[in-house]
Write a protein that holds these residues in place. Structure first.
Motif, short mmCIF file in Angstrom:
data_model
loop_
_atom_site.label_atom_id
_atom_site.label_comp_id
_atom_site.label_asym_id
_atom_site.label_seq_id
_atom_site.Cartn_x
_atom_site.Cartn_y
_atom_site.Cartn_z
N SER A 81 2.13 -1.27 8.08
CA SER A 81 1.21 -2.18 7.55
C SER A 81 -0.25 -1.97 8.06
CB SER A 81 1.79 -3.67 8.03
OG SER A 81 3.15 -3.80 7.58
N LEU A 82 -0.37 -1.64 9.35
CA LEU A 82 -1.53 -1.52 9.97
C LEU A 82 -2.24 -0.41 9.06
CD1 LEU A 82 -1.18 -2.34 13.59
CD2 LEU A 82 -2.44 -3.72 11.85
N GLN A 83 -1.38 0.60 8.72
CA GLN A 83 -1.97 1.80 8.15
C GLN A 83 -2.51 1.51 6.73
OE1 GLN A 83 1.22 4.50 8.40
NE2 GLN A 83 0.62 5.50 10.33
N ASN A 84 -1.97 0.48 6.06
CA ASN A 84 -2.33 0.14 4.72
C ASN A 84 -3.25 -0.94 4.74
OD1 ASN A 84 -0.50 0.83 2.36
ND2 ASN A 84 0.87 1.02 4.20
N LEU A 85 -3.49 -1.64 5.72
CA LEU A 85 -4.62 -2.72 5.87
C LEU A 85 -6.09 -2.17 5.53
CD1 LEU A 85 -5.13 -5.75 6.51
CD2 LEU A 85 -5.24 -5.07 8.70
N PRO A 86 -6.61 -1.21 5.74
CA PRO A 86 -7.78 -0.66 5.50
C PRO A 86 -8.09 -0.72 4.11
CG PRO A 86 -7.14 0.50 7.34
CD PRO A 86 -5.84 -0.42 6.88
N LEU A 87 -6.99 0.02 3.25
CA LEU A 87 -7.08 0.16 1.77
C LEU A 87 -7.17 -1.18 1.25
CD1 LEU A 87 -4.42 3.02 1.82
CD2 LEU A 87 -6.92 3.30 1.51
N PHE A 88 -6.05 -2.41 1.42
CA PHE A 88 -6.16 -3.51 1.20
C PHE A 88 -7.38 -4.13 1.32
CE2 PHE A 88 -5.54 -8.01 1.97
CZ PHE A 88 -5.36 -8.43 0.59
#
Length: 158
Positions: A81-88
């Motif tokens: 989830s933390l890896q996806n957060l910047p993209l979101f």
């Protein structure tokens, strides 16, 4: 127009970024609670000075195999989830920069957050091939949401 009681003419999308962060770190707090409640007497305490060391401590803590699996999957769900957060977050910013409609921004943000909640729940409780496939589907749903914002923003700007 409304969605889950929200007036979609107001832009709430930027608020979704801190909400997504809270959703992302929630599995870590679940892992800590699981470790502390399931560890054997005399086992090492949760060590907040060296959190990564706790993964090694789960064997010493004599957690049941089921609890060890949940602990490891909760930590993995948080990491994903933390890896996806910047993209979101970048997609939300791109959508706002392009002045996409609040309805699109709010709905997309809500779908992303909901997909991440479901993703984490399935990831932590996963014990079968079917649930692993459902986890992958929810992951791809979240990816599709932020990708759609980039595409919509790009289409509007060019």
């Amino acid at each position: 127009m409304s969605f889950i009681g929200l007036n979609l003419t107001n832009n709430y999308s930027l608020y979704a970024v801190p909400v997504a962060w809270a959703v992302a770190v929630a599995p870590h707090f679940y892992a800590i609670a699981l470790y502390n409640s399931e560890k054997a007497v005399g086992s090492p305490k949760w060590d907040n000075t060296a959190p990564k060391k706790n993964i090694a401590n789960i064997k010493e803590a004599k957690l049941s195999p089921a609890s060890q699996g949940k602990y490891l999957r909760a930590e993995a769900a948080q990491q994903n989830s933390l890896q996806n957060l910047p993209l979101f977050a970048a997609a939300i910013l791109a959508g706002n920069f392009a002045r996409l409609s609040p309805s699109i921004l709010n709905t997309t943000a809500a779908v992303y957050i909901l997909s991440r909640v479901v993703y984490s729940f399935i990831y932590i409780t996963n014990t079968s091939e079917l649930s692993a496939n459902l986890r992958s589907a929810t992951f791809l749903t979240g990816v599709a949401t932020w990708m759609s914002l980039f595409v919509r923003a790009g289409n509007k700007l060019f």
